[in-house]
Design a protein around this motif. Structure first.
Motif, PDB file in Angstrom:
ATOM      1  N   ARG A  48       0.837  -1.211   0.000  1.00 35.94           N
ATOM      2  CA  ARG A  48       0.000   0.000   0.000  1.00 35.94           C
ATOM      3  C   ARG A  48       0.867   1.254   0.000  1.00 35.94           C
ATOM      4  N   ALA A  49       1.973   1.228   0.749  1.00 33.52           N
ATOM      5  CA  ALA A  49       2.888   2.375   0.772  1.00 33.52           C
ATOM      6  C   ALA A  49       3.528   2.582  -0.601  1.00 33.52           C
ATOM      7  N   ASN A  52       0.851   4.132  -2.782  1.00 38.24           N
ATOM      8  CA  ASN A  52       0.263   5.365  -2.295  1.00 38.24           C
ATOM      9  C   ASN A  52       1.037   6.592  -2.782  1.00 38.24           C
ATOM     10  N   PRO A  53       0.364   7.501  -3.493  1.00 45.87           N
ATOM     11  CA  PRO A  53       1.059   8.695  -3.991  1.00 45.87           C
ATOM     12  C   PRO A  53       1.378   9.715  -2.896  1.00 45.87           C
ATOM     13  N   ILE A  54       0.835   9.532  -1.708  1.00 48.94           N
ATOM     14  CA  ILE A  54       1.143  10.450  -0.606  1.00 48.94           C
ATOM     15  C   ILE A  54       2.610  10.331  -0.208  1.00 48.94           C
ATOM     16  N   PHE A  55       3.134   9.102  -0.279  1.00 52.08           N
ATOM     17  CA  PHE A  55       4.544   8.897   0.042  1.00 52.08           C
ATOM     18  C   PHE A  55       5.391   9.337  -1.149  1.00 52.08           C
ATOM     19  N   SER A  56       6.417  10.109  -0.864  1.00 53.71           N
ATOM     20  CA  SER A  56       7.278  10.603  -1.942  1.00 53.71           C
ATOM     21  C   SER A  56       8.150   9.482  -2.484  1.00 53.71           C
ATOM     22  N   GLU A  59      10.967   8.750  -0.114  1.00 57.41           N
ATOM     23  CA  GLU A  59      10.586   7.907   1.021  1.00 57.41           C
ATOM     24  C   GLU A  59      10.520   6.443   0.598  1.00 57.41           C
ATOM     25  N   LYS A  60       9.962   6.195  -0.555  1.00 58.94           N
ATOM     26  CA  LYS A  60       9.880   4.819  -1.054  1.00 58.94           C
ATOM     27  C   LYS A  60      11.270   4.262  -1.313  1.00 58.94           C
TER      28      LYS A  60
END
Length: 145
Positions: A48-49, A52-56, A59-60
């Motif tokens: 999910r991370a 998820n586009p919220i995580f830059s 960060e990924k």
């Protein structure tokens, strides 16, 4: 559908890159990718991370770097995963790994299949059926019963 096409393209590109190094190197890359797929399967939050586009992207990439160092990935696999992060394709890792493994099976001359029977078969009977099918197909066979 588009995701499957992209997954096959990424898998093919990685496979082509590694093909010059030989089948043993491709098998090592496959093991690394399979370990990543297992980590994603065991931790749905991780997938999910990745999706998820919220995580830059950064960060990924940090998560990938930690995961890669813990699992001991080879550098080309790490770089490939970082590329997937840059392109926003980490969420498709399961499909990419499946496509890569299919290409590797084809390169090794291996066929995979599933055998459904009315009653469970013992190990000896499974081995006998596999051997007979391999002889007929003249290829190595991996069957799931």
């Amino acid at each position: 559908m588009t995701g499957n096409i992209a997954a096959r393209r990424y898998a093919r590109d990685l496979f082509t890159l590694g093909k010059n190094s030989g089948v043993s190197e491709l098998e090592a890359w496959s093991a690394d990718l399979t370990a990543l797929r297992a980590a994603v399967s065991e931790s749905p939050e991780l997938l999910r991370a990745f999706k998820n586009p919220i995580f830059s992207t950064e960060e990924k990439k940090r998560v990938l770097a930690i995961l890669a160092s813990k699992l001991g990935f080879k550098d080309p696999v790490v770089n490939f995963c970082l590329l997937l992060a840059d392109k926003g394709r980490l969420g498709e890792i399961e499909a990419i790994v499946g496509a890569f493994d299919s290409l590797l099976d084809e390169e090794r001359g291996v066929l995979r299949g599933e055998m459904y029977t009315a009653v469970p078969l013992d190990q000896a009977r499974q081995a006998e059926i596999s051997a007979r099918l391999e002889a007929q197909l003249k290829r190595s066979l991996i069957l799931e019963f």
